[in-house]
Design a protein around this motif. Structure first.
Motif, PDB file in Angstrom:
ATOM      1  N   GLU A 126      29.455  47.577  29.487  1.00 35.48           N
ATOM      2  CA  GLU A 126      29.980  48.926  29.275  1.00 35.48           C
ATOM      3  C   GLU A 126      30.863  48.935  28.041  1.00 35.48           C
ATOM      4  O   GLU A 126      31.573  47.957  27.763  1.00 35.48           O
ATOM      5  CB  GLU A 126      30.786  49.392  30.500  1.00 35.48           C
ATOM      6  N   VAL A 127      30.831  50.051  27.325  1.00 35.08           N
ATOM      7  CA  VAL A 127      31.649  50.207  26.129  1.00 35.08           C
ATOM      8  C   VAL A 127      31.926  51.701  25.949  1.00 35.08           C
ATOM      9  O   VAL A 127      31.069  52.543  26.227  1.00 35.08           O
ATOM     10  CB  VAL A 127      30.926  49.619  24.888  1.00 35.08           C
ATOM     11  N   HIS A 128      33.155  52.042  25.527  1.00 38.67           N
ATOM     12  CA  HIS A 128      33.495  53.437  25.265  1.00 38.67           C
ATOM     13  C   HIS A 128      32.838  53.901  23.974  1.00 38.67           C
ATOM     14  O   HIS A 128      32.685  53.117  23.019  1.00 38.67           O
ATOM     15  CB  HIS A 128      35.012  53.615  25.178  1.00 38.67           C
ATOM     16  N   GLU A 129      32.532  55.160  23.935  1.00 36.16           N
ATOM     17  CA  GLU A 129      31.824  55.672  22.770  1.00 36.16           C
ATOM     18  C   GLU A 129      32.699  55.732  21.527  1.00 36.16           C
ATOM     19  O   GLU A 129      32.182  55.836  20.423  1.00 36.16           O
ATOM     20  CB  GLU A 129      31.240  57.050  23.074  1.00 36.16           C
TER      21      GLU A 129
ATOM     22  N   ASP B  15      27.562  57.275  20.318  1.00 39.40           N
ATOM     23  CA  ASP B  15      27.735  58.648  20.758  1.00 39.40           C
ATOM     24  C   ASP B  15      27.061  58.769  22.122  1.00 39.40           C
ATOM     25  O   ASP B  15      25.832  58.701  22.230  1.00 39.40           O
ATOM     26  CB  ASP B  15      27.106  59.627  19.761  1.00 39.40           C
ATOM     27  N   ARG B  16      27.869  58.926  23.167  1.00 43.34           N
ATOM     28  CA  ARG B  16      27.304  58.986  24.512  1.00 43.34           C
ATOM     29  C   ARG B  16      26.411  60.200  24.687  1.00 43.34           C
ATOM     30  O   ARG B  16      25.411  60.161  25.417  1.00 43.34           O
ATOM     31  CB  ARG B  16      28.445  59.027  25.537  1.00 43.34           C
ATOM     32  N   GLU B  17      26.768  61.288  24.040  1.00 41.58           N
ATOM     33  CA  GLU B  17      25.978  62.510  24.201  1.00 41.58           C
ATOM     34  C   GLU B  17      24.596  62.371  23.547  1.00 41.58           C
ATOM     35  O   GLU B  17      23.670  63.103  23.892  1.00 41.58           O
ATOM     36  CB  GLU B  17      26.721  63.700  23.613  1.00 41.58           C
ATOM     37  N   THR B  18      24.432  61.475  22.618  1.00 45.95           N
ATOM     38  CA  THR B  18      23.134  61.237  21.994  1.00 45.95           C
ATOM     39  C   THR B  18      22.300  60.264  22.808  1.00 45.95           C
ATOM     40  O   THR B  18      21.113  60.478  23.054  1.00 45.95           O
ATOM     41  CB  THR B  18      23.313  60.702  20.568  1.00 45.95           C
TER      42      THR B  18
ATOM     43  N   ASP C 221      32.099  57.669  28.492  1.00 46.39           N
ATOM     44  CA  ASP C 221      32.414  58.947  27.863  1.00 46.39           C
ATOM     45  C   ASP C 221      33.897  59.052  27.515  1.00 46.39           C
ATOM     46  O   ASP C 221      34.772  58.539  28.223  1.00 46.39           O
ATOM     47  CB  ASP C 221      32.027  60.088  28.810  1.00 46.39           C
ATOM     48  N   ILE C 222      34.176  59.733  26.413  1.00 44.92           N
ATOM     49  CA  ILE C 222      35.522  60.202  26.066  1.00 44.92           C
ATOM     50  C   ILE C 222      35.398  61.685  25.741  1.00 44.92           C
ATOM     51  O   ILE C 222      34.304  62.181  25.446  1.00 44.92           O
ATOM     52  CB  ILE C 222      36.124  59.429  24.870  1.00 44.92           C
ATOM     53  N   ASN C 223      36.513  62.374  25.796  1.00 41.36           N
ATOM     54  CA  ASN C 223      36.483  63.818  25.566  1.00 41.36           C
ATOM     55  C   ASN C 223      36.463  64.090  24.067  1.00 41.36           C
ATOM     56  O   ASN C 223      37.501  64.253  23.423  1.00 41.36           O
ATOM     57  CB  ASN C 223      37.708  64.470  26.227  1.00 41.36           C
ATOM     58  N   ASP C 224      35.265  64.139  23.499  1.00 43.43           N
ATOM     59  CA  ASP C 224      35.117  64.370  22.058  1.00 43.43           C
ATOM     60  C   ASP C 224      34.229  65.572  21.759  1.00 43.43           C
ATOM     61  O   ASP C 224      33.826  65.756  20.609  1.00 43.43           O
ATOM     62  CB  ASP C 224      34.538  63.126  21.385  1.00 43.43           C
TER      63      ASP C 224
ATOM     64  N   ASP D 241      29.717  71.775  28.625  1.00 35.60           N
ATOM     65  CA  ASP D 241      30.405  70.749  27.854  1.00 35.60           C
ATOM     66  C   ASP D 241      29.533  69.509  27.862  1.00 35.60           C
ATOM     67  O   ASP D 241      29.090  69.046  28.920  1.00 35.60           O
ATOM     68  CB  ASP D 241      31.776  70.438  28.464  1.00 35.60           C
ATOM     69  N   ARG D 242      29.249  68.950  26.703  1.00 36.66           N
ATOM     70  CA  ARG D 242      28.387  67.783  26.609  1.00 36.66           C
ATOM     71  C   ARG D 242      29.056  66.542  27.167  1.00 36.66           C
ATOM     72  O   ARG D 242      28.370  65.552  27.459  1.00 36.66           O
ATOM     73  CB  ARG D 242      27.972  67.555  25.153  1.00 36.66           C
ATOM     74  N   ASP D 243      30.371  66.564  27.291  1.00 38.49           N
ATOM     75  CA  ASP D 243      31.070  65.428  27.884  1.00 38.49           C
ATOM     76  C   ASP D 243      30.835  65.414  29.396  1.00 38.49           C
ATOM     77  O   ASP D 243      30.376  66.398  29.990  1.00 38.49           O
ATOM     78  CB  ASP D 243      32.569  65.495  27.578  1.00 38.49           C
ATOM     79  N   ASP D 244      31.160  64.264  30.013  1.00 37.82           N
ATOM     80  CA  ASP D 244      30.940  64.094  31.442  1.00 37.82           C
ATOM     81  C   ASP D 244      32.180  63.462  32.064  1.00 37.82           C
ATOM     82  O   ASP D 244      32.223  62.249  32.309  1.00 37.82           O
ATOM     83  CB  ASP D 244      29.705  63.223  31.693  1.00 37.82           C
ATOM     84  N   PRO D 245      33.224  64.253  32.326  1.00 37.17           N
ATOM     85  CA  PRO D 245      34.448  63.678  32.914  1.00 37.17           C
ATOM     86  C   PRO D 245      34.214  63.232  34.348  1.00 37.17           C
ATOM     87  O   PRO D 245      33.316  63.723  35.037  1.00 37.17           O
ATOM     88  CB  PRO D 245      35.437  64.840  32.837  1.00 37.17           C
ATOM     89  N   GLN D 246      35.023  62.273  34.792  1.00 36.19           N
ATOM     90  CA  GLN D 246      34.857  61.726  36.137  1.00 36.19           C
ATOM     91  C   GLN D 246      35.115  62.776  37.210  1.00 36.19           C
ATOM     92  O   GLN D 246      34.456  62.795  38.248  1.00 36.19           O
ATOM     93  CB  GLN D 246      35.797  60.532  36.334  1.00 36.19           C
ATOM     94  N   ASN D 247      36.091  63.639  36.998  1.00 36.84           N
ATOM     95  CA  ASN D 247      36.467  64.637  38.003  1.00 36.84           C
ATOM     96  C   ASN D 247      35.741  65.971  37.808  1.00 36.84           C
ATOM     97  O   ASN D 247      36.102  66.964  38.432  1.00 36.84           O
ATOM     98  CB  ASN D 247      37.979  64.864  37.986  1.00 36.84           C
TER      99      ASN D 247
END
Length: 715
Positions: free
Chosen positions: A315-318, A371-374, A404-407, A437-443
């Motif tokens: 795992e790695v952050h975007e 880019d996680r969204e890509t 994911d991060i909120n970008d 929103d293209r991001d995917d927050p945990q909550n």
């Protein structure tokens, strides 16, 4: 035969009629004695019916009515017994008990079974003892010997005799053969050809591949001779299995797991062969089994490196920076030599070269931003290669998940366009707006909607939070009119709950429309008020399209008429020299009759002035400088070409592009003379141009031009 009328006179005559009269039987016409003229055969005809009568010898008249009598042929023993269906075949199971019936054969005798013993038959065995016996009266063949074994002898030939006259001396006899085959029963156990089998199996043998064969022989045949194999000892770790080859009935030893020379070098297995169908009539089932020992030696092979895991998940952050270490893979050489291992990424699985790997320690690093969204997952293949033997390569799959991060800022789910009725009521819901929103927050997502600061006190619209990440747009009054303002634009700010929060401004388009009393939209265009009654915008567009189509048809018609009026060939009275075809592009062909200046092709002796170009229209009159020419008999071709080149370069009426100049003049003083027909010494009346037609299609046009000129002159 004798009649009471016969008193010794000579006028009586005996006459015989009926079956066989005159042929088989004859009567003495004086005494009445009947004689057989042929040998009789009871089997052919057993009795004859005849008629006798006394007639007057002289008048042939009957002296008494006819009398019928029967002659029966008495049988004698003249036919031997016969077996009509022989030779015979029969079967009986091996090991059958004494007295077991095998078969029954019967013979027939053509003699009379009622009279005497001519047809009474008695059966006996001439060959086949002591194995079989036969009942003398019923001809039933039975087993006479105990425990006859098919594996010792399978087939027996038995000779049966049938004798008439009850078997007494002088009787006739007939014989036949009966082939008796013993059928197999499972009375023999399987038996291994040897007690110890030794196999050498390389450790890199694939799973399911055969490593050796064992064979247990069974003297029985068919299903009785089939055996199954099993491993009963030495396979506690379940490395091996044994199967039966249906064709050869061999036991095939196969691998169920990979062998490892470094872990275990030897295996000892105990293999058992058992009949598929044991005989339940025998006392013990164990009689139909046999065992053998198989010793297996594992052969060492150069094996490829082995990864600690077949699949890695990282795992790695975007927002990770380039060269960040994502994770590490590990592989080792299982051989005793323990060669060093080098790591590589299969670039067919990483075409974008998103990752790198350290060839020494297997650490995977980031080569390009993510880019996680890509792309959420990256699946790459890592190879491990031995340093000493590059052909030994193994692979492992590395699945890298991008966290994911909120970008990304939220935005409208679609391009909303709201419709507002002129007769709507204040507080009426115009449109429900949601965001994505293209991001995917945990909550999960949580959006906050608001108007831009400069429109917080918007006099026309307001927003209402629905509590499900959507809002409703409400109208504040009911005085909206299309004539006043047709469209309204409402900017809305959408903010997410990320850290840090992201927001975007989206504009909602609200169109004012005319509606029915039920609130159904009917028209949203201002032009609807301006158009005349009964004529909609669609009708005007259709009328305009028809007018344009008519204009296009008229233009095309005029253009085609002009093209038809243009002449396609030159006039007869034109100068042929002025119609040399010009080729300034690839193609053209013989129909390209656009003229070209032929002045450059003329004899320089005949050029006394300036010939203007015909392919352009000069803007100013250019008077060329009189060139210096040689005498009639001293023409210099090189000087002539230079003069023409100078005039072309300084001609202001010439186009500013390269022009090909064709010079057909070949000079004077040639021994062969000129080959051109343009300046022939003969007169036109004496010249025949028909030969131009024979030169081929390239000169056909030139021949037609000259032929036309000749025909005009004759006319």
């Amino acid at each position: 035969l004798h009649t009471d009328l016969d008193v010794g006179g000579k006028s009586i005559k005996y006459v015989l009629a009926g079956e066989g009269a005159g042929t088989i039987f004859a009567i003495n016409e004086k005494t009445g004695d009947i004689h057989a003229m042929k040998r009789l055969d009871r089997e052919e005809k057993a009795e004859y019916t005849l008629t006798a009568q006394v007639i007057n010898r002289e008048t042939n008249e009957p002296m008494e009515p006819p009398s019928e009598f029967t002659i029966k042929v008495q049988d004698i023993n003249d036919n031997a017994p016969e077996f009509n269906n022989g030779p015979y075949h029969a079967t009986v199971p091996e090991m059958s008990a004494v007295g077991t019936s095998v078969s029954k054969v019967t013979a027939t005798d053509a003699d009379d079974p009622v009279y005497g013993n001519s047809a009474r038959l008695v059966y006996s065995i001439l060959e086949g003892q002591p194995y079989f016996s036969i009942d003398p009266n019923s001809a039933d063949i039975k087993v006479a010997l105990q425990a006859m074994d098919r594996e010792m002898r399978e087939e027996y030939l038995v000779v049966i005799q049938a004798k008439d006259m009850g078997g007494h001396m002088g009787g006739l006899s007939g014989t036949t053969t009966v082939t008796i085959t013993l059928t197999d029963i499972n009375d023999n156990p399987p038996k291994f050809s040897k007690n110890l089998y030794e196999f050498t199996i390389p450790e890199d043998l694939g799973i399911g591949k055969p490593g050796g064969k064992v064979k247990a022989n069974d003297r029985d045949v068919g299903e009785n001779g089939r055996s199954t194999y099993s491993i009963i000892e030495g396979n506690e770790r379940d490395f091996f299995e044994i199967t039966t080859d249906p064709q050869t009935h061999e036991g095939i030893l196969r691998l169920k797991k990979r062998l490892d020379f470094e872990t275990q070098k030897f295996y000892t297995l105990k293999v058992e062969a058992a009949n598929v169908r044991p005989n339940p009539q025998l006392d013990s089932v164990s009689q139909f089994k046999d065992t053998a020992t198989a010793k297996i030696t594992v052969e060492d092979c150069d094996e490829p490196p082995v990864f600690s895991r077949s699949t890695y998940t990282l795992e790695v952050h975007e927002n990770a920076t380039v060269n960040t270490v994502i994770g590490q893979v590990d592989a080792r050489d299982p051989d005793l030599t323990a060669s060093q291992v080098r790591y590589f990424i299969d670039r067919h699985t990483d075409l974008e070269r998103q990752f790198n790997i350290n060839v020494e320690d297997g650490k995977i690093t980031l080569a390009k931003p993510l880019d996680r969204e890509t792309e959420l997952w990256h699946n790459i293949t890592v190879t491990a290669t031995e340093v000493k033997n590059h052909s030994q390569v193994s692979r492992a799959i590395v699945a890298i998940r991008v966290l994911d991060i909120n970008d990304n800022a939220p935005e409208f789910a679609t391009e909303f366009e709201a419709f507002l009725c002129e007769n709507g009521k204040p507080g009426q819901v115009i449109q429900t707006v949601s965001a994505v929103d293209r991001d995917d927050p945990q909550n999960g997502h949580s959006f906050l909607y608001s108007l831009v600061p400069e429109m917080l006190n918007n006099p026309n619209f307001t927003i209402k939070n629905n509590g499900d990440n959507s809002i409703s747009i409400l109208a504040k009054h009911d005085t909206f009119r299309r004539q006043k303002q047709e469209m309204y634009y409402l900017p809305i700010i959408v903010t997410d709950n990320g850290n840090p929060p992201m927001s975007s401004t989206n504009t909602l388009t609200i169109r004012v429309c005319g509606c029915s009393r039920d609130g159904i939209v009917q028209s949203c265009n201002v032009e609807a008020y301006v158009l005349p009654i009964g004529l909609s915008m669609g009708a005007l567009i259709a009328i305009l399209a028809c007018i344009i189509l008519l204009l296009v048809i008229v233009v095309l018609f005029v253009t085609l008429r002009r093209h038809k009026n243009e002449p396609l060939i030159i006039k007869d009275d034109e100068d042929v020299r002025e119609n040399i075809i010009r080729y300034d592009d690839e193609g053209g062909g013989e129909e390209d009759t656009e003229a070209f200046d032929i002045a450059t092709l003329q004899n320089p002796d005949g050029v006394n002035g300036y010939l203007p170009r015909k392919d352009i229209k000069p803007d100013l009159q250019f008077m060329p400088r009189q060139g210096q020419h040689s005498g009639p008999n001293g023409v210099d071709v090189d000087e002539f070409i230079n003069v023409r080149l100078h005039e072309a370069d300084n001609d202001p009426t010439a186009p500013p592009y390269d022009s090909i100049q064709i010079y057909g003049y070949e000079g004077r003083g040639s021994v062969a003379g000129s080959l051109s027909s343009l300046e022939t010494a003969s007169s036109e009346s004496d010249q025949n141009y028909d030969y131009l037609r024979e030169w081929g299609p390239r000169f056909r046009r030139l021949g037609e031009l000259y032929s036309v000129g000749e025909s005009d002159k004759e006319t």
